[in-house]
Design a protein around this motif. Structure first.
Motif, PDB file in Angstrom:
ATOM      1  N   ARG A   1       2.263 104.129 -20.927  1.00  0.00           N
ATOM      2  CA  ARG A   1       1.113 104.491 -20.234  1.00  0.00           C
ATOM      3  C   ARG A   1       1.017 103.124 -19.539  1.00  0.00           C
ATOM      4  NH1 ARG A   1      -3.046 108.501 -21.930  1.00  0.00           N
ATOM      5  NH2 ARG A   1      -1.561 110.188 -22.428  1.00  0.00           N
ATOM      6  N   PRO A   2       0.647 103.108 -18.257  1.00  0.00           N
ATOM      7  CA  PRO A   2       0.483 101.796 -17.545  1.00  0.00           C
ATOM      8  C   PRO A   2      -0.884 101.281 -17.896  1.00  0.00           C
ATOM      9  CG  PRO A   2      -0.043 103.886 -16.002  1.00  0.00           C
ATOM     10  CD  PRO A   2       0.242 104.246 -17.279  1.00  0.00           C
ATOM     11  N   LEU A   3      -1.185  99.842 -18.035  1.00  0.00           N
ATOM     12  CA  LEU A   3      -2.473  99.355 -18.097  1.00  0.00           C
ATOM     13  C   LEU A   3      -3.541  99.268 -16.682  1.00  0.00           C
ATOM     14  CD1 LEU A   3      -1.482  96.443 -20.448  1.00  0.00           C
ATOM     15  CD2 LEU A   3      -2.420  98.802 -21.014  1.00  0.00           C
ATOM     16  N   GLY A   4      -3.017  99.552 -15.784  1.00  0.00           N
ATOM     17  CA  GLY A   4      -3.577  99.875 -14.653  1.00  0.00           C
ATOM     18  C   GLY A   4      -2.924 100.147 -13.384  1.00  0.00           C
ATOM     19  N   GLY A   5      -3.430  99.917 -12.032  1.00  0.00           N
ATOM     20  CA  GLY A   5      -2.740 100.194 -10.995  1.00  0.00           C
ATOM     21  C   GLY A   5      -3.804  99.423  -9.898  1.00  0.00           C
ATOM     22  N   PRO A   6      -3.529  99.929  -8.620  1.00  0.00           N
ATOM     23  CA  PRO A   6      -4.426  99.323  -7.725  1.00  0.00           C
ATOM     24  C   PRO A   6      -5.943  99.812  -7.781  1.00  0.00           C
ATOM     25  CG  PRO A   6      -2.684 100.571  -6.634  1.00  0.00           C
ATOM     26  CD  PRO A   6      -2.769 100.856  -8.065  1.00  0.00           C
ATOM     27  N   ARG A   7      -7.010  98.596  -7.945  1.00  0.00           N
ATOM     28  CA  ARG A   7      -8.215  98.807  -8.396  1.00  0.00           C
ATOM     29  C   ARG A   7      -8.709  99.810  -9.297  1.00  0.00           C
ATOM     30  NH1 ARG A   7     -11.982  97.008  -4.796  1.00  0.00           N
ATOM     31  NH2 ARG A   7     -11.125  95.942  -2.738  1.00  0.00           N
ATOM     32  N   THR A   8      -7.531  99.844 -10.432  1.00  0.00           N
ATOM     33  CA  THR A   8      -7.717 100.668 -11.573  1.00  0.00           C
ATOM     34  C   THR A   8      -7.101 100.181 -12.836  1.00  0.00           C
ATOM     35  OG1 THR A   8      -7.099 102.505  -9.879  1.00  0.00           O
ATOM     36  CG2 THR A   8      -7.137 102.986 -12.140  1.00  0.00           C
ATOM     37  N   LEU A   9      -8.042 100.272 -14.103  1.00  0.00           N
ATOM     38  CA  LEU A   9      -7.547  99.842 -15.012  1.00  0.00           C
ATOM     39  C   LEU A   9      -7.626 101.031 -16.118  1.00  0.00           C
ATOM     40  CD1 LEU A   9      -9.559  96.363 -15.691  1.00  0.00           C
ATOM     41  CD2 LEU A   9      -7.172  96.664 -14.809  1.00  0.00           C
ATOM     42  N   LEU A  10      -6.795 100.842 -17.098  1.00  0.00           N
ATOM     43  CA  LEU A  10      -7.122 101.904 -18.417  1.00  0.00           C
ATOM     44  C   LEU A  10      -7.234 101.170 -19.708  1.00  0.00           C
ATOM     45  CD1 LEU A  10      -4.169 104.072 -17.800  1.00  0.00           C
ATOM     46  CD2 LEU A  10      -6.463 104.399 -17.172  1.00  0.00           C
ATOM     47  N   VAL A  11      -8.291 101.853 -20.479  1.00  0.00           N
ATOM     48  CA  VAL A  11      -8.684 100.962 -21.785  1.00  0.00           C
ATOM     49  C   VAL A  11      -8.621 102.228 -22.758  1.00  0.00           C
ATOM     50  CG1 VAL A  11      -9.967  99.101 -20.826  1.00  0.00           C
ATOM     51  CG2 VAL A  11     -11.051 101.451 -21.385  1.00  0.00           C
ATOM     52  N   GLY A  12      -8.334 101.662 -23.811  1.00  0.00           N
ATOM     53  CA  GLY A  12      -8.474 102.821 -25.093  1.00  0.00           C
ATOM     54  C   GLY A  12      -7.407 103.819 -25.312  1.00  0.00           C
ATOM     55  N   ASP A  13      -7.511 104.778 -25.643  1.00  0.00           N
ATOM     56  CA  ASP A  13      -6.530 106.024 -25.736  1.00  0.00           C
ATOM     57  C   ASP A  13      -5.953 106.173 -24.328  1.00  0.00           C
ATOM     58  OD1 ASP A  13      -6.798 106.199 -28.697  1.00  0.00           O
ATOM     59  OD2 ASP A  13      -7.244 108.229 -28.489  1.00  0.00           O
ATOM     60  N   ALA A  14      -6.502 106.123 -23.430  1.00  0.00           N
ATOM     61  CA  ALA A  14      -6.214 106.456 -22.050  1.00  0.00           C
ATOM     62  C   ALA A  14      -4.814 105.524 -21.732  1.00  0.00           C
ATOM     63  CB  ALA A  14      -7.197 105.971 -21.108  1.00  0.00           C
ATOM     64  N   ALA A  15      -4.904 104.313 -22.357  1.00  0.00           N
ATOM     65  CA  ALA A  15      -3.660 103.423 -22.279  1.00  0.00           C
ATOM     66  C   ALA A  15      -2.566 103.557 -23.336  1.00  0.00           C
ATOM     67  CB  ALA A  15      -3.956 101.933 -22.069  1.00  0.00           C
ATOM     68  N   GLY A  16      -3.072 104.321 -24.311  1.00  0.00           N
ATOM     69  CA  GLY A  16      -2.216 104.604 -25.645  1.00  0.00           C
ATOM     70  C   GLY A  16      -1.922 103.437 -26.503  1.00  0.00           C
ATOM     71  N   LEU A  17      -3.040 103.132 -27.240  1.00  0.00           N
ATOM     72  CA  LEU A  17      -3.230 101.917 -27.835  1.00  0.00           C
ATOM     73  C   LEU A  17      -3.408 101.768 -29.464  1.00  0.00           C
ATOM     74  CD1 LEU A  17      -5.894  99.829 -25.488  1.00  0.00           C
ATOM     75  CD2 LEU A  17      -3.111  99.846 -25.523  1.00  0.00           C
ATOM     76  N   ALA A  18      -3.161 102.912 -29.992  1.00  0.00           N
ATOM     77  CA  ALA A  18      -3.445 103.036 -31.320  1.00  0.00           C
ATOM     78  C   ALA A  18      -2.420 102.319 -32.299  1.00  0.00           C
ATOM     79  CB  ALA A  18      -3.705 104.476 -32.070  1.00  0.00           C
ATOM     80  N   TYR A  19      -2.982 101.747 -33.452  1.00  0.00           N
ATOM     81  CA  TYR A  19      -2.212 100.765 -34.238  1.00  0.00           C
ATOM     82  C   TYR A  19      -0.953 101.661 -34.761  1.00  0.00           C
ATOM     83  CZ  TYR A  19      -5.418  96.986 -34.588  1.00  0.00           C
ATOM     84  OH  TYR A  19      -6.195  96.088 -34.178  1.00  0.00           O
ATOM     85  N   ALA A  20       0.218 101.386 -34.981  1.00  0.00           N
ATOM     86  CA  ALA A  20       1.423 102.052 -35.334  1.00  0.00           C
ATOM     87  C   ALA A  20       1.442 102.473 -36.641  1.00  0.00           C
ATOM     88  CB  ALA A  20       2.663 101.143 -35.410  1.00  0.00           C
ATOM     89  N   GLN A  21       1.161 101.909 -37.641  1.00  0.00           N
ATOM     90  CA  GLN A  21       1.121 102.506 -39.096  1.00  0.00           C
ATOM     91  C   GLN A  21      -0.256 103.318 -39.465  1.00  0.00           C
ATOM     92  OE1 GLN A  21       1.657  99.081 -38.404  1.00  0.00           O
ATOM     93  NE2 GLN A  21       3.859  98.866 -38.955  1.00  0.00           N
ATOM     94  N   SER A  22      -1.101 102.758 -39.100  1.00  0.00           N
ATOM     95  CA  SER A  22      -2.569 103.657 -39.426  1.00  0.00           C
ATOM     96  C   SER A  22      -3.124 104.738 -38.511  1.00  0.00           C
ATOM     97  CB  SER A  22      -3.560 102.635 -39.788  1.00  0.00           C
ATOM     98  OG  SER A  22      -3.973 101.907 -38.656  1.00  0.00           O
ATOM     99  N   GLY A  23      -2.581 104.615 -37.263  1.00  0.00           N
ATOM    100  CA  GLY A  23      -3.133 105.384 -36.171  1.00  0.00           C
ATOM    101  C   GLY A  23      -4.809 105.134 -36.096  1.00  0.00           C
ATOM    102  N   GLU A  24      -4.943 103.880 -36.411  1.00  0.00           N
ATOM    103  CA  GLU A  24      -6.341 103.416 -36.112  1.00  0.00           C
ATOM    104  C   GLU A  24      -6.546 103.194 -34.439  1.00  0.00           C
ATOM    105  OE1 GLU A  24      -7.653  99.787 -37.975  1.00  0.00           O
ATOM    106  OE2 GLU A  24      -9.737  99.685 -36.823  1.00  0.00           O
ATOM    107  N   GLY A  25      -7.579 103.920 -33.981  1.00  0.00           N
ATOM    108  CA  GLY A  25      -7.748 103.640 -32.393  1.00  0.00           C
ATOM    109  C   GLY A  25      -9.035 103.178 -32.010  1.00  0.00           C
TER     110      GLY A  25
END
Ligand SMILES: Cc1cc2nc3c(=O)[nH]c(=O)nc-3n(C[C@H](O)[C@H](O)[C@H](O)COP(=O)(O)OP(=O)(O)OC[C@H]3O[C@@H](n4cnc5c(N)ncnc54)[C@H](O)[C@@H]3O)c2cc1C
Length: 375
Positions: A261-285
């Motif tokens: 997932r991108p982290l943003g675009g023109p005048r736009t940001l993504l945070v949390g699961d929208a950006a696909g950020l959960a930890y690899a081993q635990s899945g903690e998000g």
């Protein structure tokens, strides 16, 4: 037309934390969520002290009317093996919360204008900003809509396609007196059961009289069958009794190293699961969702009202500094699968390995101090 500086789509932990971190910035912040709160969210509901600290949560206030289960250790093992018990001294190392309560609490204290029951339907460029649903004009749009965030789709992500997702199912229910009497899961010691092929894990997390049972895997092949088998497995081990009192509910998320997932675009940001950020081993998000929101808030404050391309670059730099680069290779990837699995099963019966690697590093992330709350 409703005008604001920052419009956040999604009032989960990522969206509410961003609003909270901008509460005294002078920016007008609005949140849209398609649901009305309190709302349920499929989740085991396990948070670490780093989340409590980054959110500056007042635990006494929180626990007054909500479930807050302190955790002082874990029982961990393979489905086919014994469980290794790890206990910690010196205060809770995690907490069990109920997401319907937690998310509602965070959203109410965020200090933003909240539009509940309003789904994002579409966006287009407008003079000096972005127009959402033809009704909201924002100078900056933030996607915090979770795994299926429509703002991520707006930025070109093909949600669910060409993405390696973790698929999970869980059930959370208030135990009857009979279920309580038969339940051997200690509220202070959540239980984790790794699948024998190491492709995922199941959990049994008790929060007072609430019990949360679920299983997540990196492939969702016959997930429902595997979840049913896990329930029976827990019953055969004498941890619970009876049949599931309701249907299991499913959801998905992306692990940070593999997500595209991108982290943003023109005048736009993504945070949390929208950006696909959960930890690899635990899945903690929840922790990455909260931390990404705090870092996005820091970048927004630094931008001083200029929400051009430099803002996304600054956010990317802060997030990469925290989570590392994407696409990290699995150190054991070169081993044949059978050997990895045999080795993994053996290691999961080692007290040292479970405490120092599985729990301290992978699940509790004790090597990384909490982020300071913003504001
Ligand atoms: C089974 C399971 C168990 C998990 N267990 C844990 C755990 O124990 N601990 C942990 O740390 N993490 C856990 N996670 C991960 C965690 O749930 C997520 O990482 C976390 O919820 C991400 O927060 P978020 O704010 O980014 O998104 P979410 O919590 O998903 O919030 C997104 C919000 O956006 C809203 N929304 C969505 N679409 C729209 C739209 N079109 N318009 C307007 N609003 C919209 C939704 O209604 C929702 O309120 C688990 C995940 C699963 C699937």
């Amino acid at each position: 037309m409703i005008r604001c500086d920052v419009l956040i789509v999604g009032g989960g932990p990522a969206g509410s934390t961003l609003a909270w971190a901008l509460r005294d910035s002078g920016l007008s912040v609005h949140i849209l969520d398609k649901r009305r709160f309190p709302r349920d969210k499929v989740c085991a509901g396990w948070i670490t002290p780093a989340v409590v600290s980054a959110l500056a949560l007042d635990l006494d206030d929180y626990r007054r009317e909500r479930v807050l289960q302190p955790v002082s250790g874990f029982r961990v093992g393979c489905m086919s093996g014994p469980l290794v018990e790890t206990r910690y001294d010196g205060g809770p190392v995690s907490y069990g919360i109920r997401r319907c309560e937690f998310d509602h609490y965070l959203l109410r204290r965020a200090g933003a204008v909240v539009h509940e029951g309003v789904a994002f339907k579409g966006a287009e460029p407008g003079a000096g900003g972005i127009v959402v649903n033809g009704e909201y004009h924002a100078r900056l749009l933030v996607g915090a809509g979770g795994h299926f965030c429509p703002v991520a789709r707006f930025l070109g992500s093909r949600l669910g396609r060409s993405e390696t997702v973790v698929a999970a199912q869980e059930i959370e229910f208030l135990m009857t007196p009979e279920q309580r009497a038969a339940c051997r899961v200690d509220p202070e010691l959540p239980e984790l059961y790794f699948c024998d092929d190491l492709g995922g894990y199941g959990w049994a997390v008790r929060k007072g009289d609430w019990l949360n049972i679920g299983l997540g895997r990196e492939d969702n092949h016959r997930l429902a069958e595997q979840v049913a088998a896990f329930w029976n497995h827990l019953r055969a081990r004498g941890r619970i009794s009876g049949e599931p009192p309701a249907r299991f509910h499913g959801h998905a998320y992306l692990l940070y190293p593999h997500a595209r997932r991108p982290l943003g675009g023109p005048r736009t940001l993504l945070v949390g699961d929208a950006a696909g950020l959960a930890y690899a081993q635990s899945g903690e998000g929840i922790r990455p969702a909260v931390e990404s929101a705090l870092l996005a808030a820091a970048a927004i404050r630094e931008a001083g009202g200029d929400f051009g391309p430099a803002l996304v670059e600054r956010y990317r730099a802060l997030l990469t500094g925290r989570l590392g680069p994407r696409r990290q290779r699995d150190a054991a990837a070169w081993l044949p699968a059978g050997l990895r699995q045999a080795l993994g099963r053996r290691l999961l019966s080692s007290q040292w390995f479970v405490r120092h690697l599985v729990m301290d590093r992978w699940f509790l992330h004790r090597q990384q101090p909490a982020l300071a709350p913003a504001g």
